[in-house]
Scaffold this active site. Structure first.
Site, PDB file in Angstrom:
ATOM      1  N   ASN A  41      -2.698  22.389   6.896  1.00 59.43           N
ATOM      2  CA  ASN A  41      -4.035  21.846   6.704  1.00 59.43           C
ATOM      3  C   ASN A  41      -4.434  20.778   8.215  1.00 59.43           C
ATOM      4  OD1 ASN A  41      -0.965  20.513   7.017  1.00 59.43           O
ATOM      5  ND2 ASN A  41      -1.764  18.830   6.097  1.00 59.43           N
ATOM      6  N   GLU A  43      -6.687  18.159   8.913  1.00 62.63           N
ATOM      7  CA  GLU A  43      -7.643  17.232   8.656  1.00 62.63           C
ATOM      8  C   GLU A  43      -8.535  16.787   9.471  1.00 62.63           C
ATOM      9  OE1 GLU A  43      -4.155  13.885   8.283  1.00 62.63           O
ATOM     10  OE2 GLU A  43      -4.266  15.345   5.758  1.00 62.63           O
ATOM     11  N   CYS A  52      -7.435  21.927   3.447  1.00 61.27           N
ATOM     12  CA  CYS A  52      -5.737  22.616   2.596  1.00 61.27           C
ATOM     13  C   CYS A  52      -5.144  23.492   3.101  1.00 61.27           C
ATOM     14  CB  CYS A  52      -5.665  22.560   1.291  1.00 61.27           C
ATOM     15  SG  CYS A  52      -5.722  20.675   0.767  1.00 61.27           S
ATOM     16  N   GLU A  54      -3.872  26.261   1.685  1.00 61.35           N
ATOM     17  CA  GLU A  54      -4.326  27.634   1.335  1.00 61.35           C
ATOM     18  C   GLU A  54      -5.700  27.550   0.925  1.00 61.35           C
ATOM     19  OE1 GLU A  54      -2.902  24.607   0.086  1.00 61.35           O
ATOM     20  OE2 GLU A  54      -1.587  24.710  -1.582  1.00 61.35           O
ATOM     21  N   CYS A  85      -3.321  21.815  -4.933  1.00 66.88           N
ATOM     22  CA  CYS A  85      -4.276  20.950  -4.971  1.00 66.88           C
ATOM     23  C   CYS A  85      -5.701  22.076  -6.224  1.00 66.88           C
ATOM     24  CB  CYS A  85      -5.214  19.978  -4.399  1.00 66.88           C
ATOM     25  SG  CYS A  85      -6.618  20.853  -3.511  1.00 66.88           S
ATOM     26  N   CYS A  88      -7.987  23.936  -3.887  1.00 62.64           N
ATOM     27  CA  CYS A  88      -7.352  25.545  -4.291  1.00 62.64           C
ATOM     28  C   CYS A  88      -7.108  26.384  -5.048  1.00 62.64           C
ATOM     29  CB  CYS A  88      -6.312  24.887  -3.229  1.00 62.64           C
ATOM     30  SG  CYS A  88      -6.168  23.930  -1.802  1.00 62.64           S
TER      31      CYS A  88
HETATM   32  N1  THU Z   1      -2.567  19.480   1.471  1.00 62.62           N
HETATM   33  C1  THU Z   1      -2.315  20.352   1.387  1.00 62.62           C
HETATM   34  O1  THU Z   1      -2.383  21.188   2.945  1.00 62.62           O
HETATM   35  N2  THU Z   1      -1.644  21.458   0.728  1.00 62.62           N
HETATM   36  C2  THU Z   1      -1.684  21.126  -1.089  1.00 62.62           C
HETATM   37  O2  THU Z   1      -0.455  21.533  -1.843  1.00 62.62           O
HETATM   38  C3  THU Z   1      -1.428  19.474  -0.490  1.00 62.62           C
HETATM   39  C4  THU Z   1      -1.971  18.399   0.093  1.00 62.62           C
HETATM   40  C5  THU Z   1      -2.871  19.119   2.010  1.00 62.62           C
HETATM   41  C6  THU Z   1      -4.302  17.881   2.468  1.00 62.62           C
HETATM   42  C7  THU Z   1      -4.093  16.751   3.167  1.00 62.62           C
HETATM   43  O3  THU Z   1      -4.701  17.006   4.403  1.00 62.62           O
HETATM   44  C8  THU Z   1      -2.893  16.267   2.850  1.00 62.62           C
HETATM   45  O4  THU Z   1      -1.917  17.550   2.165  1.00 62.62           O
HETATM   46  C9  THU Z   1      -2.638  14.989   2.065  1.00 62.62           C
HETATM   47  O5  THU Z   1      -3.552  15.627   0.947  1.00 62.62           O
END
Ligand code: THU
Length: 128
Positions: A41, A43, A52, A54, A85, A88
């Site tokens: 991920n 941010e 994310c 994925e 999520c 994704c």
């Molecule tokens: N996130 C992912 O990268 N993948 C997931 O399956 C769930 C959420 C990340 C997005 C964000 O950077 C952090 O987790 C919190 O939501």
């Protein structure tokens, strides 16, 4: 011995850029040639631009020319394994179809699903 796809997701997770949530995620895709594509991920201070793990893995793989995938692994540090999520799931469906999805944590817990079970009645190009 650990599943090499889970291992790849674990090591991608170490690159997570998650200064806001501190929630680090790694993902790995195995393509039809057996090649592994990873993502973490990433941010953003605007929050909404966060990607994310994925989706990073899918877009990296697609941009490298991969189009067919056998398996996906997602790793996070949670007791209840972290699923992709909704956004994704949709992106994974578009590129991976009803792919095998392995969720794992840092303590060796894993569970395997089919994407269709996490995204029933998906919208896709077959409707267009
Ligand atoms: N996130 C992912 O990268 N993948 C997931 O399956 C769930 C959420 C990340 C997005 C964000 O950077 C952090 O987790 C919190 O939501």
């Amino acid at each position: 011995m650990m599943d090499p796809l889970v291992e790849a997701a674990l090591s991608a997770r170490r690159n997570a850029h998650a200064p806001f949530s501190h929630f680090q995620v790694g993902a790995a895709l195995e393509d039809s040639a057996g090649r592994i594509h990873t993502g973490c991920n990433v941010e953003n201070a605007s929050y909404g631009l966060t990607l994310c793990a994925e989706r990073v893995a899918v877009f990296k793989a697609v941009s490298e020319g991969a189009r067919q995938f056998r398996r996906v692994a997602v790793v996070a540090d949670t007791d209840t394994l972290t699923p992709p999520c909704g956004a994704c799931r949709q992106i994974l469906w578009e590129f991976c179809g009803n792919v095998e999805l392995v969720l794992a944590n840092l303590h060796g817990k894993t569970e395997t699903f089919r994407l269709k079970d996490l995204l029933p009645r998906p919208f896709d190009a077959s409707f267009l």
